[in-house]
Design a protein around this motif. Sequence first.
Motif, PDB file in Angstrom:
ATOM      1  N   ARG A 157      35.451  49.842  38.606  1.00 46.54           N
ATOM      2  CA  ARG A 157      34.323  50.316  38.562  1.00 46.54           C
ATOM      3  C   ARG A 157      33.196  49.469  37.963  1.00 46.54           C
ATOM      4  NH1 ARG A 157      32.420  54.251  41.651  1.00 46.54           N
ATOM      5  NH2 ARG A 157      31.235  55.230  40.142  1.00 46.54           N
ATOM      6  N   ALA A 158      33.413  48.313  38.106  1.00 45.38           N
ATOM      7  CA  ALA A 158      32.419  47.117  37.415  1.00 45.38           C
ATOM      8  C   ALA A 158      30.939  47.459  38.216  1.00 45.38           C
ATOM      9  CB  ALA A 158      32.734  45.811  37.820  1.00 45.38           C
ATOM     10  N   ASP A 159      30.123  46.999  37.400  1.00 44.67           N
ATOM     11  CA  ASP A 159      28.676  46.964  37.913  1.00 44.67           C
ATOM     12  C   ASP A 159      28.292  45.937  38.392  1.00 44.67           C
ATOM     13  OD1 ASP A 159      27.703  49.930  36.981  1.00 44.67           O
ATOM     14  OD2 ASP A 159      28.190  48.937  34.964  1.00 44.67           O
ATOM     15  N   MET A 160      28.863  44.724  37.941  1.00 40.88           N
ATOM     16  CA  MET A 160      28.452  43.521  38.506  1.00 40.88           C
ATOM     17  C   MET A 160      29.915  42.690  38.435  1.00 40.88           C
ATOM     18  SD  MET A 160      24.813  42.272  36.359  1.00 40.88           S
ATOM     19  CE  MET A 160      25.480  42.752  34.904  1.00 40.88           C
ATOM     20  N   MET A 161      29.957  41.758  39.418  1.00 42.07           N
ATOM     21  CA  MET A 161      31.173  40.794  39.500  1.00 42.07           C
ATOM     22  C   MET A 161      30.641  39.193  39.768  1.00 42.07           C
ATOM     23  SD  MET A 161      34.686  40.535  41.541  1.00 42.07           S
ATOM     24  CE  MET A 161      34.149  40.235  43.285  1.00 42.07           C
ATOM     25  N   PHE A 162      31.318  38.578  39.052  1.00 40.47           N
ATOM     26  CA  PHE A 162      30.795  37.129  39.140  1.00 40.47           C
ATOM     27  C   PHE A 162      31.870  36.221  39.734  1.00 40.47           C
ATOM     28  CE2 PHE A 162      28.502  39.022  35.628  1.00 40.47           C
ATOM     29  CZ  PHE A 162      27.205  38.982  36.220  1.00 40.47           C
ATOM     30  N   VAL A 163      31.947  35.551  40.910  1.00 43.76           N
ATOM     31  CA  VAL A 163      33.066  34.960  41.626  1.00 43.76           C
ATOM     32  C   VAL A 163      32.845  33.494  41.392  1.00 43.76           C
ATOM     33  CG1 VAL A 163      33.911  34.742  43.913  1.00 43.76           C
ATOM     34  CG2 VAL A 163      32.710  36.866  42.986  1.00 43.76           C
ATOM     35  N   ALA A 164      33.579  32.634  40.804  1.00 50.55           N
ATOM     36  CA  ALA A 164      33.720  31.225  40.406  1.00 50.55           C
ATOM     37  C   ALA A 164      34.329  30.617  41.448  1.00 50.55           C
ATOM     38  CB  ALA A 164      33.954  31.044  39.039  1.00 50.55           C
ATOM     39  N   PHE A 165      34.123  30.567  42.675  1.00 42.87           N
ATOM     40  CA  PHE A 165      34.451  29.505  43.665  1.00 42.87           C
ATOM     41  C   PHE A 165      33.421  28.720  44.147  1.00 42.87           C
ATOM     42  CE2 PHE A 165      37.024  33.341  45.698  1.00 42.87           C
ATOM     43  CZ  PHE A 165      37.877  33.382  44.674  1.00 42.87           C
ATOM     44  N   SER A 166      33.527  27.756  45.039  1.00 38.74           N
ATOM     45  CA  SER A 166      32.809  26.654  45.471  1.00 38.74           C
ATOM     46  C   SER A 166      32.471  27.271  46.589  1.00 38.74           C
ATOM     47  CB  SER A 166      33.393  25.233  45.777  1.00 38.74           C
ATOM     48  OG  SER A 166      34.688  25.473  46.443  1.00 38.74           O
ATOM     49  N   SER A 167      31.265  26.771  46.972  1.00 41.21           N
ATOM     50  CA  SER A 167      30.655  27.037  48.318  1.00 41.21           C
ATOM     51  C   SER A 167      31.284  26.382  49.690  1.00 41.21           C
ATOM     52  CB  SER A 167      29.227  26.756  48.640  1.00 41.21           C
ATOM     53  OG  SER A 167      28.617  27.809  47.880  1.00 41.21           O
TER      54      SER A 167
END
Length: 251
Positions: A157-167
């Motif tokens: 139930r997070a409000d924000m997720m931060f994804v640390a992958f490369s493009s």
Amino acid sequence: MNNAKRFKIFNTYVDALSLDETIQAVERIISERKPTQHVVINASKVNIMQKDKKLTDIINSCSLINADGASIVWASKVLGIPLKERVTGIDLFMSLIELANEKKYKIYLFGAKEEVIIRVKEIFETKYPNLNITGYRNGYFAESDEPAIVENMAESRADMMFVAFSSPKKEYWVNKYINQLNIPFVMGVGGSFDVVAGVTERAPIWMQQHSLEWFYRLIQEPRRMWRRYIIGNAKFVLLTYKTKFKMAKTH
């Protein structure tokens, strides 16, 4: 999001928003709880998009696109696009962590090595006592693990997720699962976890202010970064002037 400040640039778009305006937009997204993928564009990503239609379609479907690179700000001046300022991924990321601490938003951290993400979690929890990290996971997994990973994210139930992958891996992955995550705001942050954890260093402030962060990264990792920054930047400059020439011909 209906954004009157969105402008076409190359084969994509950029939102002419300041950092503060972007944060306000994120707060609206969270209040509406509508699944939203945030992206940034820079010279490297624009170069990839010239040959990667899937990435182009994903980015163009996003309702919030910031100019991460000084290269985009430079190109906007050449092309006559009224872009206020660059909003770097890491600056926005850190501002949103502060916002989460203040507003008690729940966050999910995803990506990087196990020891890195644990260190990031520890640093954030020490610095921001009101920060509610409802889930975290490293970025190493098999495709068969993804349904369980997505289920865990949805249950957070997070409000924000931060994804640390490369493009473009992060753009592909978030686009694939955005409607299953149950998280309104999902942002790719590239190598930001490594910076927070102290694995890599960000350029000094004076280099940031003079648009030399790319050069700092190049001298830190010349063997890995020379192609992206030397060849990639040259391609981007050429693309910018080709685009300007085409625009002049049609007017």
